[in-house]
Scaffold this active site. Structure first.
Site, mmCIF file in Angstrom:
data_model
loop_
_atom_site.group_PDB
_atom_site.id
_atom_site.type_symbol
_atom_site.label_atom_id
_atom_site.label_comp_id
_atom_site.label_asym_id
_atom_site.label_seq_id
_atom_site.Cartn_x
_atom_site.Cartn_y
_atom_site.Cartn_z
ATOM 1 N N HIS A 441 0.821 -1.216 0.000
ATOM 2 C CA HIS A 441 0.000 0.000 0.000
ATOM 3 C C HIS A 441 0.849 1.257 0.000
ATOM 4 O O HIS A 441 0.531 2.241 -0.659
ATOM 5 C CB HIS A 441 -0.906 0.016 1.235
ATOM 6 C CG HIS A 441 -2.002 -0.995 1.154
ATOM 7 N ND1 HIS A 441 -2.009 -2.149 1.880
ATOM 8 C CD2 HIS A 441 -3.109 -1.013 0.399
ATOM 9 C CE1 HIS A 441 -3.076 -2.836 1.587
ATOM 10 N NE2 HIS A 441 -3.779 -2.176 0.694
ATOM 11 N N GLU A 680 -9.232 -9.694 -19.498
ATOM 12 C CA GLU A 680 -8.456 -9.922 -18.276
ATOM 13 C C GLU A 680 -8.232 -11.410 -18.043
ATOM 14 O O GLU A 680 -7.446 -11.807 -17.203
ATOM 15 C CB GLU A 680 -9.222 -9.345 -17.066
ATOM 16 C CG GLU A 680 -9.303 -7.840 -17.064
ATOM 17 C CD GLU A 680 -10.497 -7.304 -16.295
ATOM 18 O OE1 GLU A 680 -11.647 -7.613 -16.699
ATOM 19 O OE2 GLU A 680 -10.311 -6.600 -15.314
ATOM 20 N N ASP A 704 -5.032 -7.597 -14.226
ATOM 21 C CA ASP A 704 -5.627 -8.913 -13.987
ATOM 22 C C ASP A 704 -5.094 -9.956 -14.968
ATOM 23 O O ASP A 704 -4.845 -11.099 -14.595
ATOM 24 C CB ASP A 704 -7.157 -8.833 -14.075
ATOM 25 C CG ASP A 704 -7.760 -8.390 -12.751
ATOM 26 O OD1 ASP A 704 -7.303 -8.872 -11.704
ATOM 27 O OD2 ASP A 704 -8.670 -7.543 -12.769
ATOM 28 N N CYS A 750 -5.707 -0.748 -20.536
ATOM 29 C CA CYS A 750 -5.963 0.163 -19.416
ATOM 30 C C CYS A 750 -5.355 -0.343 -18.118
ATOM 31 O O CYS A 750 -5.629 0.198 -17.058
ATOM 32 C CB CYS A 750 -7.461 0.411 -19.248
ATOM 33 S SG CYS A 750 -8.384 -1.068 -18.851
HETATM 34 C C1 PEP Z 1 -6.891 -4.413 -15.002
HETATM 35 O O1 PEP Z 1 -7.233 -5.506 -14.539
HETATM 36 O O2 PEP Z 1 -5.817 -4.228 -15.610
HETATM 37 C C2 PEP Z 1 -7.764 -3.244 -14.835
HETATM 38 C C3 PEP Z 1 -7.494 -2.097 -15.440
HETATM 39 O O3 PEP Z 1 -8.827 -3.373 -14.004
HETATM 40 P P1 PEP Z 1 -8.709 -3.241 -12.413
HETATM 41 O O4 PEP Z 1 -7.307 -2.797 -12.098
HETATM 42 O O5 PEP Z 1 -9.753 -2.253 -12.013
HETATM 43 O O6 PEP Z 1 -8.998 -4.634 -11.963
HETATM 44 MG MG MG Z 2 -9.193 -5.789 -13.750
#
Ligand code: PEP
Ligand code: MG
Length: 813
Positions: A441, A680, A704, A750
């Site tokens: 964190h 993912e 993910d 993303c």
């Molecule tokens: C990801 O899994 O890369 C993603 C952008 O979604 P989150 O981080 O919200 O799980």
């Molecule tokens: Mg994700």
């Protein structure tokens, strides 16, 4: 006749034991087995484990044995005696009871003679001091056992993997404190612990309630039944705890350090971030009332600082991350801890002495718990205790950073999230942690705050005296303590180049990013709140590439309705001033539970009911969200995307739900509405071709995707070095999506990897044409695109696909 629970008295003195037994038999005449294992002979003080084991055997008639001990080595000998019992069943029937010897024995004898079970006998004995305490007006350290007729009682089994440790305990204490009227107590029935007030975090943690233990709940007074019901419901939801480790486990010693944890070059004199452990001064003791006020003022000051850390974290990282501070706040307000400290003050101790002793008693109790995870929480108590002591000494509680002189490089063993949140990025050139992990964190907070950091640097870094020059590169993990002038110059040059690049990036932030060879790449922002959307627009984001809608759903007791969602999405859209907003439908689940969304306990929540999988069970939630998004899509370009899609059927069902929302809205399909999925799940990447006819775009969530592809949980620092998005295995999955999509669908990324310049180059080389990052990384990512040549990127990406690992990918030139 049903056999009775037997009792064993362990004492250093045979005379004492026999006297106590005589007293107990006076109160409980009859056939009760009470064995004595006391003294080495009639007159020599001592205890003998073999004799205790023999006494246990003699006292056990099948109903179990409760052992009462006097002090010190009597307890150790009794523990050893348990080890000497060959028969595990016999061992399991024995309870070592923490009750005071004389009072406990008398109560135990009466209870056992009445036919009570072993747990009840031990619990009654353990609560035996209650009467005496009440009579003498002493604060109770154990709540009395519930009186059967006045109380509502029930029980639950602890399902949390780490037991009732600080975070779930904090939830329980908070719930109970929030109840009006009812007095709630709990005990660990498995260990036969005392009853303790459920509002006491210290008491709850000291229950040592591990996964699988049975906890009894008793409540009295108005609303007792509702109180017990609320506690059971919370327990059923596993205390709203994410199933990933609440506090990351320490990284394995094999984890190679130093590791880059927050990009940027930091150069400055070393400053030990952790002030030396506060020494409790031997002050002359003031008036007890004055000392009490001093303590109250210090507690309030520390609470204020921790709350500030919580607020920063909630703002920058969201409510789920901010909850980490709640356990610390509850400790400051813990009734048992405070009662102990105040009674120390009344007995003549100074505020620092009384507080320090009381906190240390709690820490020592936690430390002695058999579960290493719970025992490690003693560090939390000591951290909070040190903060209060610093405040009592008149200083700030959290990381005092000298505001004079050049910005320093803070060096510490580790930082708590509160400390990371309290750092002033203007005053801190960088952070070096001897321990820590890039996924902890504190590291996430440092990244969010733009403070360059290197972690897992090893203990040697702590030894350098304050003022020693330190240089670090938080992107590569390079660290130089007292560097030669030439080395320092290299860091300075890198810092200058970086600053110049950042300035250029800022200047051009609002212009679209086009590679050197003329390929346009959209650079979006990942947004978790309307405030983030404002930052995204200011950073020049071409669009919101990911709106994490969880912010609307977490930290509340019921789901937002359509109007509330619509207003929130409209606020985000307004900040973007007409640029596209990609709304991701709710991605909660086992790892991010919602109080109003009952979910079954899952052994592996990351592999369980999360994302789109939940929509099937809660169609109303999805329908509301889609309707809100459709309404906004009539005014601003909206892309809708579904998270965690693993099967085509899930997408087809989601599209059907979208059609229903469009019909419910009644204005036809909004112009510019686009639909896509997050990739993912590795299988989805490999079968992307099947999805192409149904989507306008794919958005690859590398966070993910990496964890699933490498079977390395994203929040676990122990596998942090494995969970590398530059692993060729992950890149091949991205490649599979890009090939399947071809010209027919846009491929975006993303995940956090999009902000890494090398990863961005490889992704664009593979065919990705939209990168979405945290808002502060948008200008830099645009600059990365501008400095890129796609032909070169393709070459490099192609080579990366066949590299043997992420290191080879990084170092290939
Ligand atoms: C990801 O899994 O890369 C993603 C952008 O979604 P989150 O981080 O919200 O799980
Ligand atoms: Mg994700």
């Amino acid at each position: 006749m049903t056999p009775l629970v037997g009792l064993v008295v362990v004492s250093h003195s045979r005379a004492l034991a026999e006297g106590a037994v005589a007293l107990a038999r006076e109160m409980a005449p009859g056939e009760l087995a009470i064995e004595v294992a006391a003294g080495l002979d009639e007159t020599t003080f001592g205890t003998d484990a073999v004799a205790i084991a023999g006494a246990i055997g003699a006292a056990d008639s099948g109903a179990g044995v409760v052992v009462l001990m006097d002090l010190g080595s009597a307890v150790l000998s009794a523990e050893l005696a348990l080890d000497l019992l060959d028969d595990p069943d016999a061992r399991n029937r024995v309870l070592l009871c923490p009750a005071p010897l004389v009072e406990g024995l008398v109560v135990a004898a009466v209870t056992a003679a009445g036919g009570a079970g072993r747990d009840e006998v031990a619990a009654e004995a353990a609560a035996a001091l209650g009467g005496k305490r009440a009579q003498l007006g002493a604060p109770a350290d154990a709540a009395p056992a519930p009186a059967a007729d006045a109380e509502v009682t029930a029980g639950f089994t602890v399902a949390n993997a780490h037991g009732l440790h600080a975070r779930p305990a904090a939830r329980l204490a908070a719930l109970v404190r929030g109840l009006d009227g009812a007095e709630v107590r709990v005990r660990n029935a498995t260990t036969g612990s005392d009853w303790i007030p459920a509002a006491s975090l210290a008491g709850l943690t000291a229950l040592g309630a591990l996964a699988g233990h049975c906890v009894e709940v008793g409540a009295a007074g108005p609303g007792a039944a509702e109180a017990v019901e609320a506690v059971l419901a919370l327990a059923d939801r596993q205390f709203d705890e994410a199933q990933a480790p609440a506090v990351p486990a320490p990284p394995p010693s094999s984890a190679a350090g130093p590791l880059g944890a927050s990009p940027g070059i930091g150069i400055g004199p070393k400053r030990a971030a952790e002030p030396p452990a506060p020494v409790v001064p031997d002050e002359p003791v003031g008036d007890a009332a004055v000392e009490g006020e001093r303590l109250d003022a210090a507690l309030a000051a520390v609470a204020g600082e921790i709350r500030a850390g919580r607020d920063t974290t909630a703002r920058e990282l969201g409510e789920a991350e901010a909850a980490i501070f709640d356990a610390h706040l509850l400790l400051l307000d813990d009734p048992a801890l405070l009662a102990d400290a105040r009674s120390g003050i009344r007995a003549g101790a100074s505020a620092p002495r009384a507080w320090s002793d009381a906190a240390e008693r709690v820490a020592a109790t936690w430390e002695a718990l058999p579960d290493p995870y719970l025992a490690a929480r003693a560090a939390d108590v000591r951290a909070v205790s040190a903060q209060v002591l610093r405040a009592l000494a008149g200083g700030p509680a959290i990381v005092p950073v000298d505001a004079s002189g050049p910005a320093a490089v803070l060096v510490a063993r580790d930082l708590t999230p509160a400390q990371a949140a309290a750092l002033d990025p203007e005053r801190v050139a960088g952070v070096v942690l001897a321990a820590g992990s890039p996924t902890a964190h504190s590291a996430i907070l440092l990244r969010a705050r733009g403070v360059p950091a290197v972690v897992a640097a090893g203990p040697a870094v702590l030894a350098a005296p304050d003022g020693t020059p330190v240089a670090l590169d938080g992107a590569t993990g390079e660290l130089a303590v007292d560097p030669a002038p030439g080395v320092l110059d290299t860091f300075r040059e890198r810092a200058a180049a970086r600053a110049e690049r950042e300035a250029r990036a800022r200047q051009q932030a609002a212009t679209p990013a086009v590679t050197r060879d003329g390929v346009g790449v959209l650079v979006g922002a990942n947004v978790g709140s309307p405030a983030d959307a404002v930052d995204a627009a200011a950073a020049g984001a071409d669009l919101v590439g990911l709106l994490r809608t969880e912010f609307l759903f977490l930290g509340r007791t019921s789901a937002p309705d359509v109007d509330e969602q619509e207003a929130a999405y409209r606020e985000v859209a307004a900040a973007l001033g007409g640029r596209r907003v990609t709304i991701r439908t709710l991605d909660v689940g086992g790892d991010k539970p919602l109080p109003y969304l009952p979910l079954p306990a899952e052994a592996n929540p990351f592999l369980g009911l999360r994302g789109i999988r939940l929509a099937e069970d809660h169609p109303g939630l999805l329908a509301d969200q889609l309707l809100a998004a459709v309404r906004v899509a009539h005014e601003t370009p909206v892309s809708l995307m579904f998270p965690m899609v693993a099967a085509l059927g899930e997408l087809v069902a989601a599209r059907r739900a979208l059609d229903a929302a469009i019909a419910a809205d009644g204005r036809g399909t909004p112009v510019g509405l686009q639909v896509g999925i997050m990739v993912e799940v590795p299988a989805t990447a490999l079968k992307a071709a099947a999805f192409v006819p149904h989507v306008d775009f794919f958005s690859i969530g590398t966070n993910d995707l990496t964890q699933y592809a490498l079977a390395a949980e994203r929040g676990n620092p122990g596998v942090a070095t494995l969970a590398d998005p530059l692993d060729p295995g992950v890149l091949r999955l991205v490649d599979a999506v890009c090939r399947a999509a071809g010209e027919r669908a846009l491929v975006a990324v993303c995940g956090e990897a999009a902000a890494d310049p090398l990863a961005a180059q490889l992704l664009v080389g593979l065919g990705v044409r939209e990168l979405s990052t945290a808002p502060p990384a948008v200008p830099g990512t645009k600059q990365t695109v501008r400095d890129m040549d796609v032909a070169e990127a393709v070459e490099r990406a192609t080579a990366a696909l066949t590299a043997d690992g992420p290191a080879a990918v990084r170092h290939a030139r």
